[in-house]
Write a protein that holds these residues in place. Structure first.
Motif, short mmCIF file in Angstrom:
data_model
loop_
_atom_site.label_atom_id
_atom_site.label_comp_id
_atom_site.label_asym_id
_atom_site.label_seq_id
_atom_site.Cartn_x
_atom_site.Cartn_y
_atom_site.Cartn_z
N LEU A 129 0.83 -1.20 0.00
CA LEU A 129 0.00 0.00 0.00
C LEU A 129 0.87 1.25 0.00
O LEU A 129 0.58 2.21 -0.73
CB LEU A 129 -0.93 0.00 1.21
CG LEU A 129 -1.87 1.20 1.33
CD1 LEU A 129 -2.80 1.30 0.11
CD2 LEU A 129 -2.70 1.13 2.61
N ALA A 130 1.93 1.25 0.79
CA ALA A 130 2.85 2.39 0.82
C ALA A 130 3.47 2.61 -0.56
O ALA A 130 3.58 3.75 -1.04
CB ALA A 130 3.93 2.17 1.87
N PHE A 131 3.87 1.52 -1.21
CA PHE A 131 4.45 1.63 -2.55
C PHE A 131 3.43 2.16 -3.55
O PHE A 131 3.77 2.97 -4.43
CB PHE A 131 4.96 0.26 -3.00
CG PHE A 131 5.50 0.27 -4.41
CD1 PHE A 131 6.73 0.85 -4.69
CD2 PHE A 131 4.78 -0.30 -5.45
CE1 PHE A 131 7.22 0.87 -5.99
CE2 PHE A 131 5.25 -0.28 -6.75
CZ PHE A 131 6.49 0.31 -7.02
N THR A 132 2.17 1.72 -3.42
CA THR A 132 1.11 2.20 -4.32
C THR A 132 0.93 3.70 -4.21
O THR A 132 0.85 4.41 -5.22
CB THR A 132 -0.22 1.49 -4.00
OG1 THR A 132 -0.05 0.08 -4.11
CG2 THR A 132 -1.31 1.93 -4.95
N ILE A 133 0.87 4.20 -2.97
CA ILE A 133 0.72 5.64 -2.76
C ILE A 133 1.93 6.38 -3.31
O ILE A 133 1.79 7.40 -4.00
CB ILE A 133 0.52 5.94 -1.26
CG1 ILE A 133 -0.77 5.30 -0.74
CG2 ILE A 133 0.52 7.45 -1.01
CD1 ILE A 133 -0.93 5.35 0.77
N PHE A 134 3.13 5.89 -3.00
CA PHE A 134 4.36 6.52 -3.49
C PHE A 134 4.39 6.56 -5.02
O PHE A 134 4.73 7.58 -5.62
CB PHE A 134 5.57 5.75 -2.95
CG PHE A 134 6.87 6.20 -3.56
CD1 PHE A 134 7.53 7.31 -3.07
CD2 PHE A 134 7.44 5.49 -4.62
CE1 PHE A 134 8.73 7.73 -3.63
CE2 PHE A 134 8.64 5.90 -5.19
CZ PHE A 134 9.29 7.03 -4.69
N PHE A 135 4.02 5.45 -5.63
CA PHE A 135 4.08 5.37 -7.09
C PHE A 135 3.12 6.37 -7.72
O PHE A 135 3.47 7.07 -8.67
CB PHE A 135 3.74 3.95 -7.55
CG PHE A 135 4.15 3.66 -8.97
CD1 PHE A 135 5.34 3.04 -9.24
CD2 PHE A 135 3.33 4.02 -10.04
CE1 PHE A 135 5.74 2.78 -10.56
CE2 PHE A 135 3.70 3.77 -11.34
CZ PHE A 135 4.91 3.15 -11.60
N TYR A 136 1.90 6.44 -7.19
CA TYR A 136 0.90 7.35 -7.77
C TYR A 136 1.29 8.81 -7.57
O TYR A 136 1.16 9.63 -8.50
CB TYR A 136 -0.47 7.09 -7.15
CG TYR A 136 -1.57 7.92 -7.77
CD1 TYR A 136 -2.09 7.60 -9.02
CD2 TYR A 136 -2.07 9.05 -7.13
CE1 TYR A 136 -3.10 8.36 -9.60
CE2 TYR A 136 -3.07 9.82 -7.70
CZ TYR A 136 -3.58 9.47 -8.93
OH TYR A 136 -4.56 10.24 -9.50
N VAL A 137 1.76 9.14 -6.38
CA VAL A 137 2.03 10.55 -6.08
C VAL A 137 3.37 11.01 -6.64
O VAL A 137 3.44 12.05 -7.31
CB VAL A 137 1.99 10.78 -4.55
CG1 VAL A 137 2.39 12.22 -4.21
CG2 VAL A 137 0.61 10.47 -4.00
N VAL A 138 4.41 10.24 -6.39
CA VAL A 138 5.76 10.69 -6.79
C VAL A 138 6.08 10.31 -8.23
O VAL A 138 6.45 11.17 -9.04
CB VAL A 138 6.82 10.11 -5.83
CG1 VAL A 138 8.23 10.51 -6.26
CG2 VAL A 138 6.56 10.59 -4.40
N ILE A 139 5.94 9.02 -8.56
CA ILE A 139 6.33 8.57 -9.89
C ILE A 139 5.39 9.09 -10.97
O ILE A 139 5.83 9.63 -12.00
CB ILE A 139 6.40 7.02 -9.95
CG1 ILE A 139 7.37 6.48 -8.89
CG2 ILE A 139 6.84 6.57 -11.35
CD1 ILE A 139 8.78 6.97 -9.02
N TYR A 140 4.07 8.94 -10.73
CA TYR A 140 3.11 9.38 -11.74
C TYR A 140 2.84 10.89 -11.69
O TYR A 140 3.10 11.61 -12.66
CB TYR A 140 1.78 8.63 -11.60
CG TYR A 140 0.69 9.21 -12.46
CD1 TYR A 140 0.76 9.12 -13.85
CD2 TYR A 140 -0.41 9.87 -11.89
CE1 TYR A 140 -0.24 9.68 -14.64
CE2 TYR A 140 -1.40 10.42 -12.68
CZ TYR A 140 -1.32 10.33 -14.05
OH TYR A 140 -2.28 10.89 -14.84
N VAL A 164 -3.91 -6.55 -5.67
CA VAL A 164 -2.69 -7.23 -5.20
C VAL A 164 -2.51 -6.98 -3.71
O VAL A 164 -2.18 -7.89 -2.94
CB VAL A 164 -1.46 -6.75 -5.99
CG1 VAL A 164 -0.20 -7.48 -5.53
CG2 VAL A 164 -1.66 -6.94 -7.50
N VAL A 165 -2.72 -5.73 -3.29
CA VAL A 165 -2.64 -5.39 -1.86
C VAL A 165 -3.67 -6.20 -1.08
O VAL A 165 -3.38 -6.74 0.00
CB VAL A 165 -2.85 -3.89 -1.65
CG1 VAL A 165 -2.79 -3.55 -0.16
CG2 VAL A 165 -1.83 -3.06 -2.42
#
Length: 313
Positions: A129-140, A164-165
């Protein structure tokens, strides 16, 4: 716009005019509803099951994490949201919520959703879940969206991770089934959003967002929509012959896939005037139904199997 200029408004001392409805809008409730539904399917198809309290906790954490991502997205994108007719009425560009409040709200929800899921359920799910948030906010949001026409393609991974989460919250591990769900959503995202972008091209051009129709033109976008739709339909059917999902899912996938392909071909063929606009809007609307029905069949199959076991037990 520099980073300093982009976030200077956070220092503004003005009092917020936000209502509860404004904060709900900040969570992107439509996106959140899709996240909850796909996560529920990922959870229900997982083996062994989860205690009802932990299951509800997991879904709430995933939903709140999705809402946190939406709030942080609106915080960072307030400048371009103000330039687009589709997003100009969001709470931050309207001035209902200050950028600093949106940032604090998003960070708080992110922290508590990840920590609650990790502590009460398991840390594999919490980490995902942390990776999902990071990916959406920072990467995307902070990188891809303003840098490349492939923003939706790569950024779609964030929206594909909730099932997946959810699976990991039940099993503490990964398996082929949630990976297939991830791939379906991942491949569904480009034709879905590029169909929207085709009839919102002026919006993205005005905001200087490098969406594919703006950068490469509508004809290239139509071809990419068709290619991704073909790939989506093939991958969505694949779990059936491989034995992961049953024939009911397989037949439904074939029928829905035929509808997606027909509409994608229509978008590719109709390139001007009212017919082109109708084709893109039809594909956009049907793509939502496609994803919902595909996941609904998996959910109903699990519920049906549980009902049969209950009757015969």
């Amino acid at each position: 716009m520099s980073v300093v200029e982009h976030h200077a408004a956070e220092l503004s001392p003005r009092i917020s005019e936000a209502s509860v409805a404004d904060y709900i809008a900040l969570l992107k409730p439509r996106v959140m509803s899709l996240v909850i539904f796909t996560a529920l399917v990922g959870m229900m198809i997982a083996p062994d099951g989860l205690h009802p309290v932990l299951a509800i906790t997991s879904l709430l954490c995933i939903a709140v994490g999705a809402g946190a991502s939406g709030a942080l997205n609106m915080w960072y994108d307030a400048d371009i949201d103000a330039l687009m007719s589709r997003t100009v009425n969001r709470p931050v560009p309207r001035g209902r919520i200050t950028p600093g409040e949106a940032l604090a709200f998003g960070l708080t929800l992110s922290f508590f959703s990840v920590m609650t899921l990790g502590i009460l359920v398991n840390w594999i799910a919490g980490g995902l879940l942390a990776f999902t948030i990071f990916f959406y906010v920072v990467i995307y949001t902070m990188w891809l969206k303003r840098w490349t026409a492939q923003n939706i393609v790569i950024g779609g991974a964030a929206g594909a991770l909730p099932p997946v989460v959810a699976w990991a919250s039940v099993t503490g591990s990964l398996a082929p089934e949630p990976i297939f769900l991830f791939l379906i959503i991942f491949l569904w995202t480009p034709p879905h959003f590029w169909a929207l972008a085709l009839f919102r091209t002026d919006d993205y051009a005005r905001a200087n967002v490098p969406m594919l129709p703006v950068v490469a033109g509508p004809d290239v976008t139509r071809l990419q929509i068709l290619l991704y739709t073909v790939l989506l339909v093939a991958v969505a059917v694949l779990p059936w012959p491989l034995g992961y999902f049953d024939a009911i899912y397989g037949v439904t996938s074939l029928l829905l896939g035929a509808g997606m392909l027909r509409l994608a071909i229509s978008v590719y063929r109709h390139r001007e005037g009212h017919a082109a606009l109708q084709a893109t809007r039809a594909l956009f609307k049907f793509s939502i139904l496609y994803l919902f029905m595909l996941f609904a069949v998996l959910l109903l199959d699990v519920i049906g199997a549980a009902f049969v076991r209950l009757i015969w037990s």
